[in-house]
Structure formats: C-alpha cells, structure tokens
Design a protein around this motif. Structure first.
Motif, PDB file in Angstrom:
ATOM      1  N   LEU A 144       0.851  -1.236   0.028  1.00 23.32           N
ATOM      2  CA  LEU A 144       0.110   0.026   0.003  1.00 23.32           C
ATOM      3  C   LEU A 144       0.897   1.322   0.055  1.00 23.32           C
ATOM      4  CD1 LEU A 144      -2.692  -1.035   2.362  1.00 23.32           C
ATOM      5  CD2 LEU A 144      -2.847  -1.059  -0.049  1.00 23.32           C
ATOM      6  N   THR A 145       0.946   2.020  -1.093  1.00 23.27           N
ATOM      7  CA  THR A 145       1.699   3.322  -1.146  1.00 23.27           C
ATOM      8  C   THR A 145       1.152   4.417  -1.509  1.00 23.27           C
ATOM      9  OG1 THR A 145       1.899   2.679  -3.624  1.00 23.27           O
ATOM     10  CG2 THR A 145       3.791   1.730  -2.053  1.00 23.27           C
ATOM     11  N   LEU A 150       5.197  -1.215  -7.572  1.00 28.24           N
ATOM     12  CA  LEU A 150       4.598  -1.824  -6.584  1.00 28.24           C
ATOM     13  C   LEU A 150       3.272  -0.881  -6.498  1.00 28.24           C
ATOM     14  CD1 LEU A 150       7.651  -2.209  -4.359  1.00 28.24           C
ATOM     15  CD2 LEU A 150       6.331  -3.944  -5.354  1.00 28.24           C
ATOM     16  N   GLY A 151       2.558  -1.434  -5.812  1.00 29.05           N
ATOM     17  CA  GLY A 151       1.264  -0.686  -5.208  1.00 29.05           C
ATOM     18  C   GLY A 151      -0.200  -0.616  -6.175  1.00 29.05           C
ATOM     19  N   VAL A 152      -0.172  -1.498  -7.410  1.00 27.01           N
ATOM     20  CA  VAL A 152      -1.124  -1.319  -8.352  1.00 27.01           C
ATOM     21  C   VAL A 152      -2.472  -1.968  -7.714  1.00 27.01           C
ATOM     22  CG1 VAL A 152      -1.904  -2.149 -10.652  1.00 27.01           C
ATOM     23  CG2 VAL A 152       0.488  -1.414 -10.476  1.00 27.01           C
ATOM     24  N   GLY A 153      -2.268  -2.981  -7.215  1.00 31.15           N
ATOM     25  CA  GLY A 153      -3.503  -3.599  -6.561  1.00 31.15           C
ATOM     26  C   GLY A 153      -4.470  -2.830  -5.645  1.00 31.15           C
ATOM     27  N   ALA A 157      -8.718   1.276  -4.446  1.00 30.90           N
ATOM     28  CA  ALA A 157      -8.878   2.478  -3.970  1.00 30.90           C
ATOM     29  C   ALA A 157      -9.913   3.138  -5.120  1.00 30.90           C
ATOM     30  CB  ALA A 157      -7.836   3.327  -3.621  1.00 30.90           C
ATOM     31  N   ILE A 158      -9.613   2.926  -6.154  1.00 27.65           N
ATOM     32  CA  ILE A 158     -10.579   3.547  -7.266  1.00 27.65           C
ATOM     33  C   ILE A 158     -11.976   3.060  -7.204  1.00 27.65           C
ATOM     34  CG2 ILE A 158     -11.055   3.484  -9.777  1.00 27.65           C
ATOM     35  CD1 ILE A 158      -8.070   3.331 -10.261  1.00 27.65           C
ATOM     36  N   ALA A 159     -12.032   1.847  -6.739  1.00 29.48           N
ATOM     37  CA  ALA A 159     -13.524   1.276  -6.451  1.00 29.48           C
ATOM     38  C   ALA A 159     -13.811   1.908  -5.406  1.00 29.48           C
ATOM     39  CB  ALA A 159     -13.513  -0.317  -6.134  1.00 29.48           C
ATOM     40  N   LEU A 179      -8.093   3.650   2.861  1.00 29.75           N
ATOM     41  CA  LEU A 179      -7.676   3.322   1.652  1.00 29.75           C
ATOM     42  C   LEU A 179      -7.677   4.709   0.782  1.00 29.75           C
ATOM     43  CD1 LEU A 179      -9.026   0.039   0.267  1.00 29.75           C
ATOM     44  CD2 LEU A 179      -6.750   0.691   0.316  1.00 29.75           C
ATOM     45  N   ILE A 180      -8.830   5.231   0.762  1.00 30.16           N
ATOM     46  CA  ILE A 180      -8.659   6.615   0.421  1.00 30.16           C
ATOM     47  C   ILE A 180      -7.904   7.639   0.623  1.00 30.16           C
ATOM     48  CG2 ILE A 180     -10.656   7.747   1.337  1.00 30.16           C
ATOM     49  CD1 ILE A 180     -10.548   7.004  -2.515  1.00 30.16           C
ATOM     50  N   LYS A 181      -7.485   7.637   2.054  1.00 27.36           N
ATOM     51  CA  LYS A 181      -6.584   8.475   2.321  1.00 27.36           C
ATOM     52  C   LYS A 181      -5.105   8.293   2.227  1.00 27.36           C
ATOM     53  CE  LYS A 181      -9.459  11.606   4.194  1.00 27.36           C
ATOM     54  NZ  LYS A 181      -9.378  12.863   3.228  1.00 27.36           N
ATOM     55  N   THR A 182      -4.912   7.039   1.900  1.00 28.72           N
ATOM     56  CA  THR A 182      -3.568   6.411   1.557  1.00 28.72           C
ATOM     57  C   THR A 182      -3.251   6.888   0.341  1.00 28.72           C
ATOM     58  OG1 THR A 182      -3.848   4.436   3.154  1.00 28.72           O
ATOM     59  CG2 THR A 182      -2.247   4.263   1.157  1.00 28.72           C
ATOM     60  N   TYR A 183      -4.161   6.565  -0.801  1.00 24.85           N
ATOM     61  CA  TYR A 183      -3.682   6.919  -2.106  1.00 24.85           C
ATOM     62  C   TYR A 183      -4.027   8.248  -2.523  1.00 24.85           C
ATOM     63  CZ  TYR A 183      -3.088   2.081  -2.356  1.00 24.85           C
ATOM     64  OH  TYR A 183      -2.546   0.760  -1.982  1.00 24.85           O
TER      65      TYR A 183
END
Length: 173
Positions: free
Chosen positions: A8-9, A98-101, A106-108, A161-165
């Motif tokens: 998670l990046t 790294l971090g694609v998944g 996060a898009i969802a 998730l949304i705050k991470t990305y």
C-alpha cells in the motif's frame, strides 16, 4: 478475483530505485481494452458489459498499469469489484511498479463514495488463501454470503484506503 496486493503506497513505487510516481485513473476505452496483450483476463468479455472499467496510469505515461471492473448493482448500496488485474509488466519478480493492486481497490472505493455508498465495496475472492491476503493487506472482511469467499470493504477501511492513495482522475469520470 485473485489480484495480489504487494504494497500500500500513496502513489506507485518504481521497483528500480524506489522512486514514487503520481498516478491517474479514467475509464478505459474499447480501443484500450482491445489492444491489451498477455493479460490474464479477457477485458473485452461480455461478462463485463455492465461494468465500468477503469485504467490506472502513471502521470506522463499512458501505458496501463492496472485495470479494475466495477459494477453498481442496484439495491446493494455498495460497488462490486468484478475483476482487478495488474498489467503483465507489474506481476512477478521483474515487475515495474509496486502498489497497483491497492490503487485499483482505492479507485473502487472512490466510485463508491461518488455514488453515495460511503466507500462500501464488495468482491468475491477466488480462494481461502486470497481471503486471508485481502483481509491482511486491505482490511477486507469475509462475509461468506452469497459466495463462500465474499468480502467487503467497510466505511472505516474505505476511509483508510482513500486517504492512503493519491491519484488524479480524469474530469470525465
């Protein structure tokens, strides 16, 4: 679904040199999907006709880094992730980023917020091993109905998730 969440990046991380690169996402076009080579899933499948398919790209580079197919199933009050896949060049020991998944989920989550579902997302993992993986990496919760490996991302996890990305999205999304 069997995408691996490697890290998670806040943005994608280039494997060589560990530099962080900014990302964008937007709806994938039919031409985008027809041009895919060596992907595991057939992204032009009729199974996806009722889905929105988003592509993740790196700023300044239109190559697709990953795709996610999501569906707003009426009455579910959540976004369903039908399939998510990293590009072939982002899988295995020679992956580029790294971090694609995590970005794809996060898009969802972002679409769930856009649709008024407070970030709720659900998906069906392919097996128990992936249930454990998504639980540990994303914080997803196994609910097991109506699919034995059905999982959800709840409000709290969605918020994380949304705050991470950190990604930009096309204004047409």
């Amino acid at each position: 679904m069997e995408i691996v969440i490697d890290k998670l990046t806040p943005c994608l991380e280039k494997v060589k040199g560990h530099s962080i690169v900014d990302t964008d996402f937007k709806i994938a076009t039919k031409e985008d999907l027809k041009s895919l080579k060596k992907w595991q899933f057939k992204w032009t499948s009729k199974d996806l006709h009722e889905c929105e398919i988003y592509k993740l790209t790196v700023n300044g580079d239109e190559r697709i880094q990953g795709l996610v197919a999501i569906q707003d199933i009426h009455g579910s009050n959540a976004v369903y992730v039908k399939i998510a896949e990293s590009a072939p060049h982002n899988i295995g020991i020679n992956k580029e980023y790294l971090g694609v998944g995590g970005h794809l989920f996060a898009i969802a989550v972002q679409r769930s917020y856009d649709l008024g579902y407070n970030g709720f997302v659900y998906m069906d993992a392919k097996n128990l091993s992936l249930v454990k993986h998504y639980s540990q990496s994303l914080g997803a919760i196994l609910i097991g109905q109506p699919h034995p490996y059905r999982m959800i991302i709840d409000e709290e996890t969605a918020y994380h998730l949304i705050k991470t990305y950190n990604f930009r999205r096309d204004e047409n999304v």
